[in-house]
Design a protein around this motif. Sequence first.
Motif, PDB file in Angstrom:
ATOM      1  N   THR A 179      43.819  46.016 127.653  1.00  0.00           N
ATOM      2  CA  THR A 179      45.011  45.539 126.969  1.00  0.00           C
ATOM      3  C   THR A 179      45.455  44.148 127.388  1.00  0.00           C
ATOM      4  OG1 THR A 179      46.348  46.687 128.638  1.00  0.00           O
ATOM      5  CG2 THR A 179      45.918  47.850 126.570  1.00  0.00           C
ATOM      6  N   PRO A 180      44.580  43.115 127.358  1.00  0.00           N
ATOM      7  CA  PRO A 180      45.052  41.771 127.627  1.00  0.00           C
ATOM      8  C   PRO A 180      45.922  41.282 126.479  1.00  0.00           C
ATOM      9  CG  PRO A 180      42.711  41.753 127.103  1.00  0.00           C
ATOM     10  CD  PRO A 180      43.146  43.178 127.156  1.00  0.00           C
ATOM     11  N   PRO A 181      47.138  40.790 126.743  1.00  0.00           N
ATOM     12  CA  PRO A 181      48.055  40.397 125.677  1.00  0.00           C
ATOM     13  C   PRO A 181      47.698  39.069 125.031  1.00  0.00           C
ATOM     14  CG  PRO A 181      49.076  40.033 127.802  1.00  0.00           C
ATOM     15  CD  PRO A 181      47.770  40.712 128.067  1.00  0.00           C
ATOM     16  N   ALA A 182      48.419  38.736 123.968  1.00  0.00           N
ATOM     17  CA  ALA A 182      48.123  37.557 123.162  1.00  0.00           C
ATOM     18  C   ALA A 182      48.881  36.337 123.656  1.00  0.00           C
ATOM     19  CB  ALA A 182      48.495  37.839 121.706  1.00  0.00           C
ATOM     20  N   GLY A 183      48.573  35.189 123.006  1.00  0.00           N
ATOM     21  CA  GLY A 183      49.296  33.955 123.254  1.00  0.00           C
ATOM     22  C   GLY A 183      48.373  32.813 123.606  1.00  0.00           C
ATOM     23  N   ALA A 184      48.350  31.737 122.818  1.00  0.00           N
ATOM     24  CA  ALA A 184      47.536  30.567 123.133  1.00  0.00           C
ATOM     25  C   ALA A 184      48.027  29.391 122.316  1.00  0.00           C
ATOM     26  CB  ALA A 184      46.065  30.832 122.822  1.00  0.00           C
ATOM     27  N   PRO A 185      47.950  28.161 122.849  1.00  0.00           N
ATOM     28  CA  PRO A 185      48.460  27.001 122.131  1.00  0.00           C
ATOM     29  C   PRO A 185      47.532  26.548 121.020  1.00  0.00           C
ATOM     30  CG  PRO A 185      47.471  26.326 124.212  1.00  0.00           C
ATOM     31  CD  PRO A 185      47.456  27.832 124.181  1.00  0.00           C
TER      32      PRO A 185
ATOM     33  N   TYR B 187      39.137  42.550 119.930  1.00  0.00           N
ATOM     34  CA  TYR B 187      38.351  41.822 118.930  1.00  0.00           C
ATOM     35  C   TYR B 187      39.251  41.181 117.882  1.00  0.00           C
ATOM     36  CZ  TYR B 187      35.697  41.970 114.431  1.00  0.00           C
ATOM     37  OH  TYR B 187      35.159  41.713 113.195  1.00  0.00           O
ATOM     38  N   HIS B 188      40.166  41.948 117.322  1.00  0.00           N
ATOM     39  CA  HIS B 188      41.051  41.413 116.284  1.00  0.00           C
ATOM     40  C   HIS B 188      41.952  40.322 116.850  1.00  0.00           C
ATOM     41  CE1 HIS B 188      40.695  44.693 112.980  1.00  0.00           C
ATOM     42  NE2 HIS B 188      39.644  44.775 113.793  1.00  0.00           N
ATOM     43  N   ARG B 189      42.485  40.556 118.051  1.00  0.00           N
ATOM     44  CA  ARG B 189      43.391  39.572 118.659  1.00  0.00           C
ATOM     45  C   ARG B 189      42.655  38.269 118.969  1.00  0.00           C
ATOM     46  NH1 ARG B 189      43.750  41.451 123.355  1.00  0.00           N
ATOM     47  NH2 ARG B 189      42.616  39.770 124.385  1.00  0.00           N
ATOM     48  N   GLN B 190      41.475  38.394 119.564  1.00  0.00           N
ATOM     49  CA  GLN B 190      40.736  37.193 119.940  1.00  0.00           C
ATOM     50  C   GLN B 190      40.235  36.435 118.727  1.00  0.00           C
ATOM     51  OE1 GLN B 190      37.781  38.589 122.779  1.00  0.00           O
ATOM     52  NE2 GLN B 190      39.187  38.250 124.496  1.00  0.00           N
ATOM     53  N   MET B 191      39.858  37.150 117.683  1.00  0.00           N
ATOM     54  CA  MET B 191      39.439  36.466 116.474  1.00  0.00           C
ATOM     55  C   MET B 191      40.580  35.647 115.886  1.00  0.00           C
ATOM     56  SD  MET B 191      36.293  36.698 115.903  1.00  0.00           S
ATOM     57  CE  MET B 191      36.560  35.729 114.436  1.00  0.00           C
ATOM     58  N   GLU B 192      41.770  36.196 115.898  1.00  0.00           N
ATOM     59  CA  GLU B 192      42.908  35.445 115.368  1.00  0.00           C
ATOM     60  C   GLU B 192      43.137  34.172 116.176  1.00  0.00           C
ATOM     61  OE1 GLU B 192      47.442  36.105 113.742  1.00  0.00           O
ATOM     62  OE2 GLU B 192      46.599  37.555 115.161  1.00  0.00           O
ATOM     63  N   LYS B 193      42.987  34.253 117.488  1.00  0.00           N
ATOM     64  CA  LYS B 193      43.161  33.064 118.325  1.00  0.00           C
ATOM     65  C   LYS B 193      42.106  32.010 117.998  1.00  0.00           C
ATOM     66  CE  LYS B 193      45.266  35.348 122.310  1.00  0.00           C
ATOM     67  NZ  LYS B 193      46.472  34.523 122.285  1.00  0.00           N
ATOM     68  N   LEU B 194      40.849  32.444 117.931  1.00  0.00           N
ATOM     69  CA  LEU B 194      39.781  31.492 117.672  1.00  0.00           C
ATOM     70  C   LEU B 194      39.898  30.864 116.287  1.00  0.00           C
ATOM     71  CD1 LEU B 194      36.802  33.486 119.247  1.00  0.00           C
ATOM     72  CD2 LEU B 194      37.857  31.405 120.155  1.00  0.00           C
ATOM     73  N   LEU B 195      40.349  31.647 115.323  1.00  0.00           N
ATOM     74  CA  LEU B 195      40.489  31.146 113.964  1.00  0.00           C
ATOM     75  C   LEU B 195      41.716  30.267 113.778  1.00  0.00           C
ATOM     76  CD1 LEU B 195      39.583  34.476 112.155  1.00  0.00           C
ATOM     77  CD2 LEU B 195      38.213  32.386 112.046  1.00  0.00           C
TER      78      LEU B 195
ATOM     79  N   LEU C 226      42.631  32.210 107.156  1.00  0.00           N
ATOM     80  CA  LEU C 226      42.821  31.158 108.149  1.00  0.00           C
ATOM     81  C   LEU C 226      41.738  30.081 108.093  1.00  0.00           C
ATOM     82  CD1 LEU C 226      43.826  33.403 111.198  1.00  0.00           C
ATOM     83  CD2 LEU C 226      45.336  31.981 109.786  1.00  0.00           C
ATOM     84  N   GLN C 227      40.526  30.467 107.728  1.00  0.00           N
ATOM     85  CA  GLN C 227      39.405  29.530 107.674  1.00  0.00           C
ATOM     86  C   GLN C 227      38.599  29.784 106.400  1.00  0.00           C
ATOM     87  OE1 GLN C 227      38.581  27.132 109.912  1.00  0.00           O
ATOM     88  NE2 GLN C 227      39.934  27.631 111.634  1.00  0.00           N
ATOM     89  N   PRO C 228      39.156  29.419 105.249  1.00  0.00           N
ATOM     90  CA  PRO C 228      38.520  29.785 103.973  1.00  0.00           C
ATOM     91  C   PRO C 228      37.108  29.234 103.802  1.00  0.00           C
ATOM     92  CG  PRO C 228      40.266  28.173 103.635  1.00  0.00           C
ATOM     93  CD  PRO C 228      40.406  28.657 105.040  1.00  0.00           C
ATOM     94  N   ASN C 229      36.768  28.144 104.489  1.00  0.00           N
ATOM     95  CA  ASN C 229      35.461  27.533 104.279  1.00  0.00           C
ATOM     96  C   ASN C 229      34.442  27.871 105.353  1.00  0.00           C
ATOM     97  OD1 ASN C 229      36.334  26.252 101.960  1.00  0.00           O
ATOM     98  ND2 ASN C 229      36.994  24.415 103.037  1.00  0.00           N
ATOM     99  N   VAL C 230      34.826  28.628 106.369  1.00  0.00           N
ATOM    100  CA  VAL C 230      33.882  28.932 107.433  1.00  0.00           C
ATOM    101  C   VAL C 230      32.750  29.792 106.889  1.00  0.00           C
ATOM    102  CG1 VAL C 230      35.024  31.051 108.274  1.00  0.00           C
ATOM    103  CG2 VAL C 230      33.712  29.634 109.863  1.00  0.00           C
ATOM    104  N   VAL C 231      31.515  29.511 107.320  1.00  0.00           N
ATOM    105  CA  VAL C 231      30.377  30.330 106.905  1.00  0.00           C
ATOM    106  C   VAL C 231      30.053  31.309 108.027  1.00  0.00           C
ATOM    107  CG1 VAL C 231      29.457  28.591 105.344  1.00  0.00           C
ATOM    108  CG2 VAL C 231      28.641  28.651 107.702  1.00  0.00           C
ATOM    109  N   ILE C 232      29.741  32.547 107.660  1.00  0.00           N
ATOM    110  CA  ILE C 232      29.531  33.588 108.659  1.00  0.00           C
ATOM    111  C   ILE C 232      28.178  34.264 108.439  1.00  0.00           C
ATOM    112  CG2 ILE C 232      32.014  33.997 108.914  1.00  0.00           C
ATOM    113  CD1 ILE C 232      31.703  36.498 107.199  1.00  0.00           C
ATOM    114  N   ASN C 233      27.616  34.744 109.547  1.00  0.00           N
ATOM    115  CA  ASN C 233      26.377  35.513 109.440  1.00  0.00           C
ATOM    116  C   ASN C 233      26.708  36.972 109.183  1.00  0.00           C
ATOM    117  OD1 ASN C 233      27.306  36.286 111.957  1.00  0.00           O
ATOM    118  ND2 ASN C 233      25.313  36.133 112.962  1.00  0.00           N
ATOM    119  N   GLY C 234      25.704  37.827 109.192  1.00  0.00           N
ATOM    120  CA  GLY C 234      25.913  39.207 108.761  1.00  0.00           C
ATOM    121  C   GLY C 234      25.877  40.237 109.861  1.00  0.00           C
TER     122      GLY C 234
END
Length: 470
Positions: free
Chosen positions: A35-41, A204-212, A269-277
Motif C-alpha cells: 500500500t504505497p500511497p500516491a503523490g508526485a510533482p 499498477y493503476h496508481r503508478q500508471m497514472e503518475k507516469l502518464l 491522459l496520453q491520447p497519442n501514446v503507442v502501446i504494445n500488447g
Amino acid sequence: MKPFIPAHGRRRRALAGLLLAAAACALPGAASAQTPPAGAPAAGAPAAGAPAADGDAAARIAWWRQARFGMFIHWGLYAIPGRGEWAQFMEQTPVNEYAKLAGQFKPRHFDPDGWAQLAKSAGMKYMVFTSRHHDGFAMFDDGDNPFSSTKTAAQRDFVADYVKAARKAGMGVGLYYSPLDWRYPGYFFPDLYRDSAEAMRAQYHRQMEKLLSNYGKLDVLWFDGGETDWLSFGGDWSAAQWQKRAPGKHYGGGFDWQHDKVHTMLRRLQPNVVINGRADMKEDFHSREGDGALGDYDDQHPWELCTTIAGAWGYQPNMQPKPLKHYIQLLANVAGRDGNLLLNVGPDPDGRIDPAQAQRLREIGAWLGKHGDSIYGTRGGPFLPGNWGASTRRGNTVYVHVLNWPGDKLALPAIPARVVRASVLGGGAAKVEQSARGIEISVPAAARDDMDTVVALQLDASAEGLAPVR
C-alpha cells in the motif's frame, strides 16, 4: 534464450519449476509492498507530434513506423549483482534481502544526456526506459513508496531525468512498465491471496497514472508481464501440484487486472501514446522478442523485434557485442519484414554503457549514415525475404538488401513496374535485366558489401502500391 536471461514473452516456460519457491520468497515482503500511497510533482514539456484520435490507430503509429530503430534500456537494482534483470527470481533471493540493494544504488556516472546522444549517434529514433521492472523498484517519484529511487540512496527521479534528456535530443520518449511485481504473493496465487493481488493491481493503476501524468508527452508505453494468462506464469492450481495450463486454456480465476480502466485512462491522459500488447488491452504494435523471433513478413499489423546487444537485458559485466555484420543484417531483415528493431543495452550500476557495446552502436550509426534511406520511412517489400536478403520501399524506389549473394546474379520475381535506374547505395554501379519472367541484378564484386549490398531500384511507378511477391 538462455535460462538465466529468459525472454519477456517466453520466460514462463523456463520458470515453471521455480514457481512455488518464488511465491514463498515473496511472502515475507508482502506487507511493505502492498500500500504505497500516491503523490508526485508534475514535470516535463510536451514533445512534438500530431494529435491522433483513439480510433485513428494508423495516424498514431505513423511516426513510429517511420522511425524503424530504437534503443531499449534495462537499468535498475539488478545492475548491482550484474547477473541480469531476472537474478532475484532465478536465484530466489528473499524480497527483504534484495531490497537492501536500494541502499547501494547511488550511480556516480548516470548521464541520461550521454545515453540519448549515444542513441542518436547509433541512428536510433526513439528510446524505451524501464520505469519499473518485475522486482518492483520504482525508478521514479512514487510519493511515499519506500521502494523507489527517490526514497532510497539514489534520491533521484531517474524517469524524469531520462525523459528530459531523450526529449532534448529529439528522440521519441518511451517507458517500459511491468504490472506484475514479485513482492506480491498474489501474483503467483491470485485467488488464494486475493488481497495481495488486488493490492498489486492498485499499485499498477496508481503508478500508471503518475507516469502518464507527470512527465509530459510520452510516445511509447511498453508493457511487460501484464497479460492475465501470465498470472502464476501460466500455471494451473486446480490440483495440489502446479502444472502448465493446456494450450488454449486461459486463467479462469476471479482476479482481474482491470486493464480496461487503465486503457481508458491512458487514452485520456496520453491520447497519442503507442502501446504494445502485453497487458490485455488493444495494442498499437506487437512485440516479438529475441533474434530467433524474427518471424515472417507482416505489413498488416505493426510489430517490433526487441533483442539485446549482448547478454541479458540487465547488466552483465564483460558481455561483448556480436560483429557489426550481425546487427546490420538483423536491421535489414526486420525492416524488410516491415517491422521495427528495438536494441537493448543494460548500463552498469554506475550508469555506464559498456564501451565495446557503445562503439558497436556508433558503428551501426555510421552505416545508417550512408544507407539510412533504405531503412527510415520505408515499408517492407515488395520482394518478400529469402535466403538472399530482404527489400524495403519508399515512393518510387525499392531498396534490395542483398545479404547473401546466390551467385553472380540475384534473380527476383516480376513486378508490374519498370526499373528505370539502378545504383548501389554508398557508391557503385548495378546492372539490371528485366523481363516478363522477373528481374536479375548483378553488382561487381568490388562494389559488393559483405554486410549488406543495398541496390536502389527506381521504378516508373509507385513501389508502395505493389503487392508483395516471392
